[in-house]
Structure formats: structure tokens, C-alpha cells
Scaffold this motif. Structure first.
Motif, PDB file in Angstrom:
ATOM      1  N   ALA A  73       0.673  -1.131   0.206  1.00 44.50           N
ATOM      2  CA  ALA A  73       0.045   0.103   0.097  1.00 44.50           C
ATOM      3  C   ALA A  73       0.998   1.249  -0.168  1.00 44.50           C
ATOM      4  N   SER A  74       0.531   2.087  -0.799  1.00 46.60           N
ATOM      5  CA  SER A  74       1.300   3.618  -0.790  1.00 46.60           C
ATOM      6  C   SER A  74       0.847   4.335   0.282  1.00 46.60           C
ATOM      7  N   GLU A  75       1.512   5.082   0.800  1.00 47.05           N
ATOM      8  CA  GLU A  75       1.374   5.909   1.765  1.00 47.05           C
ATOM      9  C   GLU A  75       0.657   7.127   1.463  1.00 47.05           C
ATOM     10  N   SER A  76      -0.413   7.694   2.296  1.00 52.73           N
ATOM     11  CA  SER A  76      -1.311   8.745   1.859  1.00 52.73           C
ATOM     12  C   SER A  76      -2.372   8.619   0.747  1.00 52.73           C
ATOM     13  N   THR A  77      -2.604   7.271   0.780  1.00 51.73           N
ATOM     14  CA  THR A  77      -3.486   6.877  -0.302  1.00 51.73           C
ATOM     15  C   THR A  77      -4.654   6.158   0.362  1.00 51.73           C
ATOM     16  N   ASP A  78      -5.854   6.430  -0.283  1.00 52.92           N
ATOM     17  CA  ASP A  78      -7.259   5.600   0.199  1.00 52.92           C
ATOM     18  C   ASP A  78      -7.502   4.686  -0.728  1.00 52.92           C
ATOM     19  N   TYR A  79      -7.942   3.542  -0.019  1.00 51.32           N
ATOM     20  CA  TYR A  79      -8.297   2.267  -1.056  1.00 51.32           C
ATOM     21  C   TYR A  79      -9.695   1.706  -0.515  1.00 51.32           C
ATOM     22  N   VAL A  80     -10.571   1.405  -1.592  1.00 46.04           N
ATOM     23  CA  VAL A  80     -11.646   0.797  -1.400  1.00 46.04           C
ATOM     24  C   VAL A  80     -11.956  -0.533  -1.965  1.00 46.04           C
ATOM     25  N   LEU A  81     -12.093  -1.554  -1.519  1.00 43.45           N
ATOM     26  CA  LEU A  81     -12.602  -2.711  -1.952  1.00 43.45           C
ATOM     27  C   LEU A  81     -14.001  -3.106  -2.050  1.00 43.45           C
ATOM     28  N   ILE A  82     -14.364  -3.318  -3.309  1.00 44.97           N
ATOM     29  CA  ILE A  82     -15.708  -3.635  -3.462  1.00 44.97           C
ATOM     30  C   ILE A  82     -15.901  -4.982  -3.810  1.00 44.97           C
ATOM     31  N   GLY A  83     -16.496  -5.797  -2.946  1.00 45.81           N
ATOM     32  CA  GLY A  83     -16.641  -7.270  -2.970  1.00 45.81           C
ATOM     33  C   GLY A  83     -17.470  -7.797  -3.824  1.00 45.81           C
ATOM     34  N   ARG A  84     -17.033  -8.936  -4.500  1.00 44.07           N
ATOM     35  CA  ARG A  84     -17.675  -9.709  -5.469  1.00 44.07           C
ATOM     36  C   ARG A  84     -18.068 -10.970  -5.047  1.00 44.07           C
ATOM     37  N   ARG A  85     -19.042 -11.671  -5.712  1.00 36.96           N
ATOM     38  CA  ARG A  85     -19.344 -12.972  -5.125  1.00 36.96           C
ATOM     39  C   ARG A  85     -18.280 -13.929  -5.226  1.00 36.96           C
TER      40      ARG A  85
END
Length: 118
Positions: A73-85
Motif C-alpha cells: 500500500a502506498s502512503e497517503s492513499t485511500d483504497y476501497v475494495l468492492i467485493g464480488r461474489r
């Protein structure tokens, strides 16, 4: 691991870069402030299944991030994981590898000045 909690934070990350994997879609947005730890958010839509299914997917994704994101993970970065089935039936090792490769691809895309990555 810092978490995204407010809807406005999730929406902001949605305007950033994204990359698709079989078990999830990974979105990322570099923050303007520097030196901050990366933050993660998790979401699974209702069309994936009932609350039990959605929570199982969310728990698996949280564990994947806990185990693998510290290095990629890069610093100062926001991540969102959108789950799939597919996140329910994919082997756990595959999800970890997909997250690592997704973060690497987003980092390369950012370094190259690319757009959405999708």
C-alpha cells in the motif's frame, strides 16, 4: 490499518483510479496530505446476496488487507475494495495475490500518469 467510514470518503475514492480483479474491484485515490498511513474501506452491494453473504465477503477482504497490504500500500492513499461474489469461492491465496498485483498495477499507473486503470 486505518479505515474509511464516511460515505463522502468512499465517494471521493470512487473518483480515483480503479482496477478489476475476479474477487473484487480495487479503487485508489492519493490524498493531498503526505506522511499518512494508507486507509481502507470495504463495501459489498445488496445485489451480491443477503447480509450473511455480504458480511462473509467483507470479513475475507479485511483479512486479505490485514495480511498483505502492509507491504504494497502506498502512503497517503485511500483504497476501497468492492467485493464480488467470487470472493467467497476463490482460494484465499489468490485473493492475497490479486490484491498485491492490483496495488502494484495502480502504483505503476500513477507513476506513468495514467487515468482510471480500468
Amino acid at each position: 490499518m486505518d479505515r474509511l467510514k464516511r460515505r463522502s470518503e468512499f465517494r471521493a475514492v470512487g473518483r480515483g483510479r480503479r482496477i478489476s480483479r475476479p474477487g473484487f474491484v480495487l479503487q485508489a485515490l492519493r490524498a493531498t496530505e503526505t506522511g499518512r498511513e494508507p486507509r481502507f474501506g470495504f463495501t459489498v452491494t445488496k445485489k451480491i446476496g443477503n447480509a450473511v453473504v455480504r458480511n462473509r465477503i467483507r470479513r475475507r477482504l479485511r483479512e486479505v488487507v490485514r495480511l498483505s497490504a502492509a507491504g504494497g500500500a502506498s502512503e497517503s492513499t485511500d483504497y476501497v475494495l468492492i467485493g464480488r461474489r467470487a470472493a467467497l469461492r476463490l482460494p484465499f491465496d489468490r485473493l492475497v495475490d490479486d490484491l498485491s498485483s492490483g496495488m502494484a498495477a495502480l502504483s505503476q499507473n500513477e507513476a506513468a500518469g495514467g487515468g482510471s486503470g480500468a
